[in-house]
Scaffold this motif. Sequence first.
Motif, PDB file in Angstrom:
ATOM      1  N   PHE A  16      61.955  34.755 -26.504  1.00 47.21           N
ATOM      2  CA  PHE A  16      63.342  33.711 -25.838  1.00 47.21           C
ATOM      3  C   PHE A  16      63.383  32.570 -27.306  1.00 47.21           C
ATOM      4  CE2 PHE A  16      63.620  29.753 -22.950  1.00 47.21           C
ATOM      5  CZ  PHE A  16      64.700  29.862 -23.317  1.00 47.21           C
ATOM      6  N   TYR A  60      57.887  36.285 -20.761  1.00 43.54           N
ATOM      7  CA  TYR A  60      58.396  36.170 -21.951  1.00 43.54           C
ATOM      8  C   TYR A  60      57.670  35.482 -22.972  1.00 43.54           C
ATOM      9  CZ  TYR A  60      59.240  31.178 -20.246  1.00 43.54           C
ATOM     10  OH  TYR A  60      59.230  29.917 -19.909  1.00 43.54           O
ATOM     11  N   ASP A  91      61.824  45.485 -23.951  1.00 40.30           N
ATOM     12  CA  ASP A  91      61.542  46.537 -22.999  1.00 40.30           C
ATOM     13  C   ASP A  91      62.219  47.878 -22.987  1.00 40.30           C
ATOM     14  OD1 ASP A  91      60.281  44.674 -21.612  1.00 40.30           O
ATOM     15  OD2 ASP A  91      61.483  44.271 -19.842  1.00 40.30           O
ATOM     16  N   ASP A 108      65.254  41.458 -26.094  1.00 40.99           N
ATOM     17  CA  ASP A 108      64.603  42.471 -25.026  1.00 40.99           C
ATOM     18  C   ASP A 108      63.837  43.607 -25.846  1.00 40.99           C
ATOM     19  OD1 ASP A 108      63.668  43.438 -22.627  1.00 40.99           O
ATOM     20  OD2 ASP A 108      65.681  43.528 -21.897  1.00 40.99           O
ATOM     21  N   ILE A 166      67.874  35.793 -27.133  1.00 37.30           N
ATOM     22  CA  ILE A 166      66.924  36.413 -26.791  1.00 37.30           C
ATOM     23  C   ILE A 166      66.780  37.748 -27.386  1.00 37.30           C
ATOM     24  CG2 ILE A 166      66.763  35.439 -24.451  1.00 37.30           C
ATOM     25  CD1 ILE A 166      67.709  38.398 -23.309  1.00 37.30           C
ATOM     26  N   ILE A 222      60.327  39.708 -23.406  1.00 40.00           N
ATOM     27  CA  ILE A 222      61.656  39.086 -24.021  1.00 40.00           C
ATOM     28  C   ILE A 222      60.989  37.899 -24.830  1.00 40.00           C
ATOM     29  CG2 ILE A 222      63.463  37.748 -23.103  1.00 40.00           C
ATOM     30  CD1 ILE A 222      63.614  39.253 -20.573  1.00 40.00           C
ATOM     31  N   LYS A 250      70.008  43.129 -15.539  1.00 45.57           N
ATOM     32  CA  LYS A 250      68.723  43.791 -15.745  1.00 45.57           C
ATOM     33  C   LYS A 250      67.918  43.818 -14.355  1.00 45.57           C
ATOM     34  CE  LYS A 250      64.687  43.223 -18.542  1.00 45.57           C
ATOM     35  NZ  LYS A 250      64.502  44.578 -19.409  1.00 45.57           N
ATOM     36  N   GLU A 301      64.763  47.109 -29.416  1.00 43.00           N
ATOM     37  CA  GLU A 301      65.207  45.854 -29.319  1.00 43.00           C
ATOM     38  C   GLU A 301      66.634  45.565 -29.193  1.00 43.00           C
ATOM     39  OE1 GLU A 301      63.956  43.841 -32.831  1.00 43.00           O
ATOM     40  OE2 GLU A 301      61.730  43.796 -32.398  1.00 43.00           O
ATOM     41  N   LEU A 323      70.552  39.056 -18.123  1.00 45.95           N
ATOM     42  CA  LEU A 323      69.413  39.295 -17.433  1.00 45.95           C
ATOM     43  C   LEU A 323      69.547  39.370 -15.823  1.00 45.95           C
ATOM     44  CD1 LEU A 323      67.433  36.234 -19.160  1.00 45.95           C
ATOM     45  CD2 LEU A 323      67.056  38.632 -19.263  1.00 45.95           C
TER      46      LEU A 323
END
Length: 231
Positions: free
Chosen positions: A4, A26, A59, A57, A55, A2, A79, A63, A76
Amino acid sequence: MIRFYFHPTPNPAKVALFLEEADLQYQLVPVDTRQGEQHADSFRTINPNGKLPAIVDTDGGKEIRVFDSTAILIYLAEKTGQFIGSPADRGELLSWLMFIASGIGPYSGQAVHFQRAAPEQLPYAINRYRREAERHYQVLDQHLAGRKFIVGDSYTIADISAWGWLDRAPVVLGGSDPLAPYPNLKRWFQAIDARPAVARARKVGSDHSFKQEMDDDAKRAMFPSNYPNAA
């Protein structure tokens, strides 16, 4: 991972606390709002509103951008499955999150602005926003009577969100003990503030030299609506 996007103000502080509580990996990306970095095209592609936090993300190889502190906390929490409360408390959780997002946050922010940043002291504006901030504090204080947390029986993103702004009560209300008139709120805040993750969240971004001076350039960067050609 992440990314941030952070500036040391109340709304980013909420996200910092969640990331530390959830032990998420992060990458911190400082955005200096007094330098006007929030208006750069590179940041506006992440948050078109030019505000912190945000943010990205990465993962899963795609994106995903999320902006606005409340949206980020919900994202979050969903998630990770952490600090989201029970399904039975979902309505209550969303209600208090929106109370904080539409009440405590903006009225506290405007109270600070008109008391500390406005070019002239406007009694009506100061009274309007300060009294509304106090009223929102009172609503939450009454709700917390006999309760350990804002929602249900566990620590949730509602507590994380409220902590971000209540941490600035000395700036919003002034005085050495601004929560004294709100004993339930003070008890709750002290309990949240004692959590180990809070100490870690307070250190986020401390190794970056953010601009401290509130000079004319900083005012133009932070309050562009007052300077139509600033951003």
